[in-house]
Design a protein around this motif. Structure first.
Motif, PDB file in Angstrom:
ATOM      1  N   ALA A  13       0.508  -1.088   0.027  1.00 58.38           N
ATOM      2  CA  ALA A  13       0.204   0.450   0.214  1.00 58.38           C
ATOM      3  C   ALA A  13       1.017   1.193   0.218  1.00 58.38           C
ATOM      4  O   ALA A  13       2.062   1.141   0.785  1.00 58.38           O
ATOM      5  N   ASP A  14       0.658   2.437  -0.455  1.00 64.81           N
ATOM      6  CA  ASP A  14       1.321   3.462  -0.739  1.00 64.81           C
ATOM      7  C   ASP A  14       1.666   4.229   1.012  1.00 64.81           C
ATOM      8  O   ASP A  14       2.592   4.793   1.060  1.00 64.81           O
ATOM      9  N   ARG A  15       0.230   3.467   2.265  1.00 64.83           N
ATOM     10  CA  ARG A  15       0.880   3.963   3.487  1.00 64.83           C
ATOM     11  C   ARG A  15       1.916   3.322   3.403  1.00 64.83           C
ATOM     12  O   ARG A  15       3.113   4.148   4.862  1.00 64.83           O
ATOM     13  N   VAL A  16       2.253   1.805   3.419  1.00 66.10           N
ATOM     14  CA  VAL A  16       3.388   1.353   4.335  1.00 66.10           C
ATOM     15  C   VAL A  16       4.650   1.763   3.220  1.00 66.10           C
ATOM     16  O   VAL A  16       5.829   2.913   3.845  1.00 66.10           O
ATOM     17  N   VAL A  17       4.684   1.948   2.368  1.00 72.09           N
ATOM     18  CA  VAL A  17       5.901   2.979   1.306  1.00 72.09           C
ATOM     19  C   VAL A  17       5.893   4.406   1.831  1.00 72.09           C
ATOM     20  O   VAL A  17       7.538   4.546   2.497  1.00 72.09           O
ATOM     21  N   ARG A  18       5.023   4.765   2.207  1.00 74.82           N
ATOM     22  CA  ARG A  18       5.424   6.779   2.851  1.00 74.82           C
ATOM     23  C   ARG A  18       6.019   6.108   4.394  1.00 74.82           C
ATOM     24  O   ARG A  18       7.307   6.771   4.345  1.00 74.82           O
ATOM     25  N   ARG A  19       5.590   5.574   5.095  1.00 73.57           N
ATOM     26  CA  ARG A  19       6.406   5.403   6.294  1.00 73.57           C
ATOM     27  C   ARG A  19       7.753   4.601   6.817  1.00 73.57           C
ATOM     28  O   ARG A  19       8.222   4.639   7.115  1.00 73.57           O
ATOM     29  N   ILE A  20       7.713   3.918   5.380  1.00 72.76           N
ATOM     30  CA  ILE A  20       9.331   2.735   5.016  1.00 72.76           C
ATOM     31  C   ILE A  20       9.982   4.288   4.656  1.00 72.76           C
ATOM     32  O   ILE A  20      11.552   4.412   5.540  1.00 72.76           O
ATOM     33  N   ALA A  21       9.901   4.755   3.519  1.00 77.27           N
ATOM     34  CA  ALA A  21      10.258   6.204   3.517  1.00 77.27           C
ATOM     35  C   ALA A  21      10.798   7.192   4.491  1.00 77.27           C
ATOM     36  O   ALA A  21      11.919   7.539   4.790  1.00 77.27           O
ATOM     37  N   GLU A  22       9.415   7.888   5.411  1.00 75.35           N
ATOM     38  CA  GLU A  22       9.758   8.632   6.292  1.00 75.35           C
ATOM     39  C   GLU A  22      10.811   8.139   7.403  1.00 75.35           C
ATOM     40  O   GLU A  22      12.457   8.769   8.181  1.00 75.35           O
ATOM     41  N   ALA A  38      10.992  12.991   9.624  1.00 72.30           N
ATOM     42  CA  ALA A  38      10.483  13.452   7.907  1.00 72.30           C
ATOM     43  C   ALA A  38       8.571  12.768   8.072  1.00 72.30           C
ATOM     44  O   ALA A  38       8.107  11.981   8.926  1.00 72.30           O
ATOM     45  N   THR A  39       8.305  13.867   7.137  1.00 73.23           N
ATOM     46  CA  THR A  39       6.867  13.688   6.743  1.00 73.23           C
ATOM     47  C   THR A  39       6.931  13.790   5.151  1.00 73.23           C
ATOM     48  O   THR A  39       7.911  14.089   4.146  1.00 73.23           O
ATOM     49  N   GLY A  40       5.667  12.410   4.623  1.00 74.74           N
ATOM     50  CA  GLY A  40       5.500  13.145   3.618  1.00 74.74           C
ATOM     51  C   GLY A  40       4.660  12.017   2.577  1.00 74.74           C
ATOM     52  O   GLY A  40       3.642  12.259   3.167  1.00 74.74           O
ATOM     53  N   ALA A  41       4.521  11.919   1.633  1.00 73.86           N
ATOM     54  CA  ALA A  41       3.765  11.102   0.270  1.00 73.86           C
ATOM     55  C   ALA A  41       4.200  10.190  -0.417  1.00 73.86           C
ATOM     56  O   ALA A  41       5.495  10.337  -0.589  1.00 73.86           O
ATOM     57  N   ALA A  42       3.622   9.289  -0.815  1.00 71.21           N
ATOM     58  CA  ALA A  42       4.213   8.212  -1.673  1.00 71.21           C
ATOM     59  C   ALA A  42       2.818   7.397  -2.048  1.00 71.21           C
ATOM     60  O   ALA A  42       1.751   7.572  -2.269  1.00 71.21           O
ATOM     61  N   ALA A  54       9.177  16.058   3.548  1.00 70.95           N
ATOM     62  CA  ALA A  54       9.521  16.770   3.814  1.00 70.95           C
ATOM     63  C   ALA A  54      10.830  16.732   5.109  1.00 70.95           C
ATOM     64  O   ALA A  54       9.738  15.859   5.857  1.00 70.95           O
ATOM     65  N   VAL A  55      11.511  17.555   5.289  1.00 67.42           N
ATOM     66  CA  VAL A  55      12.840  16.681   6.022  1.00 67.42           C
ATOM     67  C   VAL A  55      13.492  18.206   6.324  1.00 67.42           C
ATOM     68  O   VAL A  55      13.763  19.486   6.245  1.00 67.42           O
ATOM     69  N   THR A  56      13.620  18.099   7.931  1.00 65.14           N
ATOM     70  CA  THR A  56      14.603  18.775   8.505  1.00 65.14           C
ATOM     71  C   THR A  56      16.220  19.547   8.405  1.00 65.14           C
ATOM     72  O   THR A  56      16.598  17.764   8.798  1.00 65.14           O
ATOM     73  N   LEU A  57      16.471  19.424   7.958  1.00 64.92           N
ATOM     74  CA  LEU A  57      17.955  19.369   7.804  1.00 64.92           C
ATOM     75  C   LEU A  57      18.828  19.587   9.516  1.00 64.92           C
ATOM     76  O   LEU A  57      18.275  20.778   9.575  1.00 64.92           O
ATOM     77  N   PRO A  58      20.054  19.476   9.699  1.00 65.03           N
ATOM     78  CA  PRO A  58      20.629  20.322  10.918  1.00 65.03           C
ATOM     79  C   PRO A  58      21.660  21.344  10.090  1.00 65.03           C
ATOM     80  O   PRO A  58      21.700  21.624   8.906  1.00 65.03           O
ATOM     81  N   TYR A  59      22.044  22.722  10.788  1.00 64.51           N
ATOM     82  CA  TYR A  59      22.354  23.140  10.168  1.00 64.51           C
ATOM     83  C   TYR A  59      23.595  24.530  11.120  1.00 64.51           C
ATOM     84  O   TYR A  59      23.219  23.932  12.634  1.00 64.51           O
ATOM     85  N   PRO A  60      25.096  24.343  10.914  1.00 59.24           N
ATOM     86  CA  PRO A  60      25.203  24.443   9.124  1.00 59.24           C
ATOM     87  C   PRO A  60      25.516  22.812   8.781  1.00 59.24           C
ATOM     88  O   PRO A  60      25.949  21.908   9.444  1.00 59.24           O
ATOM     89  N   ALA A  61      25.134  22.597   7.757  1.00 55.05           N
ATOM     90  CA  ALA A  61      25.242  21.437   6.294  1.00 55.05           C
ATOM     91  C   ALA A  61      25.646  21.342   5.369  1.00 55.05           C
ATOM     92  O   ALA A  61      24.563  22.366   5.379  1.00 55.05           O
ATOM     93  N   PRO A  62      25.988  21.083   4.795  1.00 47.31           N
ATOM     94  CA  PRO A  62      26.913  21.209   3.442  1.00 47.31           C
ATOM     95  C   PRO A  62      24.762  20.525   2.640  1.00 47.31           C
ATOM     96  O   PRO A  62      24.619  18.867   3.104  1.00 47.31           O
ATOM     97  N   LEU A  63      23.799  21.530   2.593  1.00 53.07           N
ATOM     98  CA  LEU A  63      22.986  20.430   2.460  1.00 53.07           C
ATOM     99  C   LEU A  63      23.232  19.705   0.233  1.00 53.07           C
ATOM    100  O   LEU A  63      21.381  18.856   0.801  1.00 53.07           O
ATOM    101  N   GLY A  64      23.245  20.325  -0.569  1.00 51.49           N
ATOM    102  CA  GLY A  64      23.289  19.228  -1.770  1.00 51.49           C
ATOM    103  C   GLY A  64      23.855  17.950  -0.868  1.00 51.49           C
ATOM    104  O   GLY A  64      23.228  17.296  -1.467  1.00 51.49           O
ATOM    105  N   GLU A  65      25.270  17.856  -0.421  1.00 47.40           N
ATOM    106  CA  GLU A  65      25.195  16.344   0.070  1.00 47.40           C
ATOM    107  C   GLU A  65      24.225  15.645   0.308  1.00 47.40           C
ATOM    108  O   GLU A  65      23.754  14.555   0.920  1.00 47.40           O
ATOM    109  N   ALA A 222       1.217  19.704   4.961  1.00 50.61           N
ATOM    110  CA  ALA A 222       1.612  19.190   5.909  1.00 50.61           C
ATOM    111  C   ALA A 222       1.124  18.523   7.659  1.00 50.61           C
ATOM    112  O   ALA A 222       0.664  18.076   7.757  1.00 50.61           O
ATOM    113  N   VAL A 223       0.944  19.767   7.716  1.00 47.68           N
ATOM    114  CA  VAL A 223       0.158  19.904   8.715  1.00 47.68           C
ATOM    115  C   VAL A 223      -1.315  18.986   8.590  1.00 47.68           C
ATOM    116  O   VAL A 223      -1.800  18.195   9.680  1.00 47.68           O
ATOM    117  N   GLU A 224      -1.487  18.691   8.065  1.00 42.11           N
ATOM    118  CA  GLU A 224      -3.447  18.190   7.421  1.00 42.11           C
ATOM    119  C   GLU A 224      -2.652  16.411   6.930  1.00 42.11           C
ATOM    120  O   GLU A 224      -3.452  15.697   7.647  1.00 42.11           O
TER     121      GLU A 224
END
Length: 321
Positions: A13-22, A38-42, A54-65, A222-224
């Motif tokens: 199911a889509d929900r299972v893939v989303r949970r695994i990806a998160e 992390a939150t997202g959709a699949a 959608a993720v929250t990254l640490p700062y400072p950090a190389p965003l691209g890498e 994202a809140v919804e």
């Protein structure tokens, strides 16, 4: 004996893939899944799947890498656990969390400190400003070009400028056409004033800032989605619809169970999900539980009969005498 490939099919199911990806995205982040969920959709179509996170990254950090590492780990881990052909995940960075502030936060704190985040995120109004600037630039450029051609090139005035002057000379302020143009100009001016004094970006809500002078916000979808997932895990709940505005309205379909108890569980789950978002403005939850067509109220549990006390030996002897 029937071959393994002919015994049936396995549907993920889509929900299972989303949970695994998160979960995989949390594993790829420096502090693990508990620090930055992390939150997202699949979506799954046949043997292929697509994932957006959608993720929250640490700062400072190389965003691209960091983003490339998250994409690589999510794709590999999801393929390994689901067996689906996963395309490159789409990663959206929603916020940057300072490492120093995160390290100083107490272990038992439920939410980060408020900081000085504004109540609303103000829009730059890029599209309206660009339209007004383009119209004003085009009008001024046309008038300047015509004046240059008249005075330098000794050419007659443009027909549109002559027609505009004649129209203005032949109409008085009380004419209906002049009144209509004035009303239109007043409406445009009022619209510009409203855009200037209102924040805009109604689809984004500010969250409690982890440090002073840090403005963080979260998208309304994202809140919804977070509230929808939390409510969907309540036993007995079927379809879920969430609308987050000034209030969070939740509409669910009840498949089985007690209606009043399920509504209380839905409200509790939605409030817990909102608390995890750390929104700066409190959102009241309004829940509506609609029974499904096949729903039946639970039968009351049978009441056990009261036990009859056994007669005492003295009473038996007296009755016999």
């Amino acid at each position: 004996m029937t071959a393994a490939a002919q015994r049936g099919t396995t549907t993920v199911a889509d929900r299972v893939v989303r949970r695994i990806a998160e979960r995989a995205a949390g594993e790829a982040l420096p502090d693990g899944p508990a620090a930055r969920p992390a939150t997202g959709a699949a979506s799954v179509r046949g043997g292929r799947a697509r994932v957006a996170l959608a993720v929250t990254l640490p700062y400072p950090a190389p965003l691209g890498e960091t983003v490339r590492e998250v994409q690589r780990h999510v794709a590999g881990r999801t393929r390994e656990l689901t067996g689906l052909d996963l395309s490159v995940p789409r990663i959206t960075v929603t916020a940057l969390e300072p490492a120093a502030v995160r390290d100083r936060a107490p272990a038992g704190s439920a939410a980060p400190p408020e900081g000085r985040a504004p109540r609303r995120v103000w829009s730059t109004r890029g599209v309206p400003v660009a339209l007004q600037a383009a119209v004003a630039t085009a009008a001024c450029a046309a008038l300047a070009l015509d004046l240059v051609l008249v005075h330098v090139g000794h050419r007659p005035a443009a027909a549109w400028r002559i027609a505009a002057v004649r129209w203005l000379a032949g109409h008085r302020p009380g004419d209906p056409s002049v009144v209509a143009l004035g009303a239109l100009a007043a409406l445009l001016g009022l619209w510009a004033v409203v855009l200037a004094v209102t924040p805009g970006l109604r689809g984004r809500s500010t969250v409690c800032a982890p440090a002073p002078r840090v403005v963080a916000s979260v998208d309304r979808p994202a809140v919804e989605a977070l509230v929808r997932d939390a409510v969907g895990a309540v036993p007995g709940v079927g379809a879920v619809r969430v609308r987050a505005r000034r209030r969070v309205r939740v509409r669910v379909t009840l498949s089985y169970g007690d209606r009043a108890r399920t509504r209380a569980d839905v409200v509790a789950a939605a409030e817990e999900a909102l608390a995890s978002c750390a929104l700066r403005r409190h959102r009241a939850v309004r829940a509506r539980v609609t029974p499904a067509t096949a729903w039946r109220p639970p039968e009351p549990s049978p009441v056990a009969p009261e036990p009859v006390p056994a007669p005492s030996p003295d009473a038996v002897l007296e009755g016999g005498l």
